[in-house]
Design a protein around this motif. Sequence first.
Motif, PDB file in Angstrom:
ATOM      1  N   CYS A  24     -13.096  59.059  -9.991  1.00 41.20           N
ATOM      2  CA  CYS A  24     -13.649  58.675  -8.682  1.00 41.20           C
ATOM      3  C   CYS A  24     -12.787  59.154  -7.510  1.00 41.20           C
ATOM      4  O   CYS A  24     -13.084  58.865  -6.363  1.00 41.20           O
ATOM      5  CB  CYS A  24     -13.841  57.157  -8.610  1.00 41.20           C
ATOM      6  N   ARG A  25     -11.704  59.860  -7.792  1.00 37.76           N
ATOM      7  CA  ARG A  25     -10.796  60.434  -6.789  1.00 37.76           C
ATOM      8  C   ARG A  25     -10.023  59.385  -5.981  1.00 37.76           C
ATOM      9  O   ARG A  25      -9.581  59.654  -4.874  1.00 37.76           O
ATOM     10  CB  ARG A  25     -11.541  61.365  -5.827  1.00 37.76           C
ATOM     11  N   LEU A  26      -9.886  58.208  -6.529  1.00 38.52           N
ATOM     12  CA  LEU A  26      -9.135  57.157  -5.852  1.00 38.52           C
ATOM     13  C   LEU A  26      -7.649  57.450  -5.939  1.00 38.52           C
ATOM     14  O   LEU A  26      -7.142  57.851  -6.978  1.00 38.52           O
ATOM     15  CB  LEU A  26      -9.403  55.794  -6.500  1.00 38.52           C
TER      16      LEU A  26
ATOM     17  N   CYS B  67      -8.006  52.964 -13.637  1.00 37.86           N
ATOM     18  CA  CYS B  67      -8.438  52.935 -12.250  1.00 37.86           C
ATOM     19  C   CYS B  67      -9.051  51.566 -11.925  1.00 37.86           C
ATOM     20  O   CYS B  67      -9.952  51.111 -12.632  1.00 37.86           O
ATOM     21  CB  CYS B  67      -9.466  54.039 -11.995  1.00 37.86           C
ATOM     22  N   PRO B  68      -8.589  50.908 -10.857  1.00 38.15           N
ATOM     23  CA  PRO B  68      -9.149  49.601 -10.510  1.00 38.15           C
ATOM     24  C   PRO B  68     -10.552  49.685  -9.928  1.00 38.15           C
ATOM     25  O   PRO B  68     -11.261  48.686  -9.871  1.00 38.15           O
ATOM     26  CB  PRO B  68      -8.158  49.048  -9.479  1.00 38.15           C
ATOM     27  N   ALA B  69     -10.992  50.868  -9.514  1.00 39.59           N
ATOM     28  CA  ALA B  69     -12.319  51.019  -8.916  1.00 39.59           C
ATOM     29  C   ALA B  69     -13.397  51.323  -9.959  1.00 39.59           C
ATOM     30  O   ALA B  69     -14.439  50.676  -9.990  1.00 39.59           O
ATOM     31  CB  ALA B  69     -12.299  52.118  -7.860  1.00 39.59           C
ATOM     32  N   CYS B  70     -13.130  52.296 -10.830  1.00 38.35           N
ATOM     33  CA  CYS B  70     -14.167  52.710 -11.788  1.00 38.35           C
ATOM     34  C   CYS B  70     -13.793  52.401 -13.239  1.00 38.35           C
ATOM     35  O   CYS B  70     -14.566  52.675 -14.151  1.00 38.35           O
ATOM     36  CB  CYS B  70     -14.475  54.191 -11.624  1.00 38.35           C
TER      37      CYS B  70
END
Length: 107
Positions: free
Chosen positions: A21-23, A38-41
């Motif tokens: 997700c490029r975070l 990754c905490p987002a995805c």
Amino acid sequence: METACAQGWEARGLGLDCDQCRLHGFIPLHATSGSAVCPACFASALYQRENNKKAVEVVHRLNAFIDRAVDDGLLPHLLVAHRKNVVTRLAAVSKALDRAGFKIVAS
């Protein structure tokens, strides 16, 4: 930095780069594990490395209150208020010791 961490003004952690997700995120040290997620995805990710070496890079992040104070230009005012509070406390201690018959000698 030690003082800022001890006072809760900043946190140590590891930077995280997610290819999914490029975070570009931040994981506090107490929440890190052997494999980065990754905490987002929730995809498998990589901890940031120092100059593309094997060692992970420990990064620092200001807490939300201090970060907002910096953005709003309030940090110098907060530091002056903190300093004034410390000086006021020292003056009160000095006055109490004077009353008790002790003298504080500045070095």
